[in-house]
Design an enzyme around this catalytic site. Structure first.
Site, mmCIF file in Angstrom:
data_model
loop_
_atom_site.group_PDB
_atom_site.id
_atom_site.type_symbol
_atom_site.label_atom_id
_atom_site.label_comp_id
_atom_site.label_asym_id
_atom_site.label_seq_id
_atom_site.Cartn_x
_atom_site.Cartn_y
_atom_site.Cartn_z
ATOM 1 C CE LYS A 1 -3.249 2.467 3.046
ATOM 2 N NZ LYS A 1 -3.946 2.418 4.355
ATOM 3 C CE LYS B 1 -6.919 8.575 7.829
ATOM 4 N NZ LYS B 1 -7.395 7.387 8.568
ATOM 5 C CG ASP C 1 -10.313 7.056 6.602
ATOM 6 O OD1 ASP C 1 -9.230 7.194 5.995
ATOM 7 O OD2 ASP C 1 -10.397 7.038 7.845
ATOM 8 N NE ARG D 1 -10.847 -1.529 3.359
ATOM 9 C CZ ARG D 1 -11.443 -1.741 4.540
ATOM 10 N NH1 ARG D 1 -12.592 -2.395 4.591
ATOM 11 N NH2 ARG D 1 -10.889 -1.302 5.652
#
Length: 505
Positions: free
Chosen positions: A270, A282, A352, A356
């Site tokens: 990642k 966030k 957020d 993935r």
């Protein structure tokens, strides 16, 4: 204007003091400090470190250990037990009687790799700010672990005139030079990952990270390919995550191919160079450490950099999916549906949960185009993994028992521990979507079993191949110095990946 950054790693070169390899360079070429291997302590060394304890020890007397008090009596006076990490500092007479030298007696415990790694870190930290340190290597035990611990504990990363001043030079005395060089090579790879992770995101764009990967490839004999804006058409997850940023996303591929490779392993990292959370923004506290959200990609790049040095017997392809998850009028929205590489559609319920999405593209590409025997992804993926396991353990999910066992063993041996987590089939239905093939988070938005749900999402893109997922959200970053770990990026994953990839050699 670029910020000047200075990574510092005390490293080593040959006993005859030929010019050796410096520590990993920053984007601006600031060198690290250096050291050497030698047959005896450097005459001008500020400190000499000597092992003692219930495990292997150095000779009780030597010309450079002149003291009016016997060594055994000194250690008894300080009630020293010889435990790893224990350091007793005493003054002794310099060679030839020309003044006082400080000697660090360091405990080695049972002489295991873990004990020597801790011992090396302890003496390097005690020598902080000194110009030089000579470390006498125990006659038995893992010299590689000792060197690894000392060199990593002497790492520092500063911006401008930082206050951190590690020891300038470390000389390893005695021991097997091949072991010491192996420990140095591992430490240098981990330090490279730390450099990449610690670089501020004002410098570290996806394009910058790709350039660092190219530089590593050039220096390590790796093949390299980078997919940029117009070439990312099929990589819908990478494009969607990066579309809100002025810094375009990219996909990096590094390739290592030895003669007669025994297998093909694909590493997927990642590479989110900064994570605001996107429109699912966030809070400030949650964003402060997000320059480190590409720690998985850094681990992949750094591990790839050392494969040739270790003559790894397997073919390895590294994929790093790079993007900045930002906010703007062009950012993806909760409720958007994207098409991942290979055609599967995903409803984005939380922007957020972006890691993935980029990993899914890389995993699907690896399955469709690279035909790997094993796939391993590494990512700071979920806060849930940190809640479950804290900051000292990485979460391991795997579809293959042998792969899981090998990775756990590599982590234990290398000082980067993993804990096997379950892929609970009952939870898979949480990711069903009413409008797409999958949702990127639990559609009920309960937040329960977040790390497991993320792993189940990634598994959907592996094509049923042997696969492991390392969620390193906890151990990838540290709030303080401890052992060989320094505050900031830890380089977690590099050491265990190198042990796993070279285990067959």
């Amino acid at each position: 204007m670029p910020i000047e950054t200075t990574p510092v790693l005390a490293d080593a070169h040959s006993a005859h003091r030929a010019h050796g390899a410096h520590s990993p360079q920053s984007a601006h070429g600031a060198p690290g400090t250096h050291g050497a291997y030698g047959a005896g302590p450097a005459p001008d060394a500020d400190l000499v470190a000597v092992p003692f304890g219930p495990g292997p020890t150095a000779p009780a007397s030597a010309p450079w250990l002149e003291s009016p008090v016997p060594v055994d009596a000194l250690l008894a006076h300080y009630e020293a037990k010889g435990e790893p990490g224990e350091v007793v500092e005493v003054p002794t007479v310099r060679d030839g009687g020309g003044g006082v030298r400080r000697v660090l007696f360091y405990g080695v415990g049972d002489g295991s790799a873990a004990a020597l790694r801790k011992a090396g870190a302890a003496v390097a930290r005690r020598a902080k700010g000194r110009a030089s340190l000579s470390v006498v290597v125990p006659s038995e035990g893992d010299g590689a672990a000792l060197a690894e611990g000392a060199l990593l504990a002497a790492y520092a990363f500063t911006v401008g005139n930082g206050r951190s001043k590690p020891v300038g030079e470390i000389v390893f005395v005695g021991g097997d030079e091949r072991d010491l060089k192996r420990g140095e090579a591992v430490a240098r790879a981990a330090a490279l990952a730390r450099d990449l992770v610690n670089t501020p995101s004002s410098v570290k764009t996806p394009a910058w990270l790709a350039e660092q990967a190219k530089a590593v490839a050039a220096g390590s004999g790796l093949g390299v390919r980078v997919w940029e804006e117009s070439e990312l058409g099929e990589f819908g997850g990478i494009r969607a995550v990066g579309q809100g940023s002025i810094s375009p996303p990219c996909l990096v591929q590094l390739s290592y191919t030895p003669e007669n490779p025994r297998a093909h392993v694909v590493l997927v990292g990642k590479g989110i160079t900064f994570d605001t959370g996107g429109l699912s923004l966030k809070p400030t506290e949650g964003m402060k450490a997000m320059k480190t959200d590409m720690a998985g990609g850094a681990a992949v790049i750094a591990a790839m950099s050392a494969l040739a040095a270790f003559d790894a017997p397997v073919r390895v392809t590294g994929l790093v999916a790079c993007a900045e998850n930002s906010i703007s009028g062009s950012a993806q929205r909760p409720g958007d549906v994207i098409t991942q590489y290979g055609g599967r559609t995903v409803e984005v319920l939380n922007t957020d949960a972006e890691g993935r999405l980029v990993l899914a593209d890389a995993l699907a590409y690896a399955h469709a185009e690279l035909d790997p025997d094993v796939v391993i992804d590494v990512a700071t993926l979920t806060g849930a993994a940190k809640v479950a396991l804290g900051v000292n353990l990485g979460a391991l999910y795997a579809t293959d028992e042998s792969l899981a066992a090998d990775l756990v063993a590599a982590g234990e041996a290398g000082g980067e521990r993993l804990w096997r987590m379950p892929l609970i089939e009952d939870y898979r239905e949480m990711l069903d979507s009413d409008v797409a093939d999958l949702a990127n988070v639990d559609r009920r938005m309960s937040g329960a079993a977040g790390s497991i749900a993320a792993a189940l999402f990634l598994r959907e893109f592996t094509g049923g191949r042997p696969w492991a997922h390392l969620d390193i959200a906890g151990p990838a970053r540290a709030a303080s110095d401890e052992g060989e770990i320094t505050k900031g990026g830890t380089g977690f994953g590099v050491r265990l990946l190198l042990r796993y990839l070279t285990a067959a050699s």
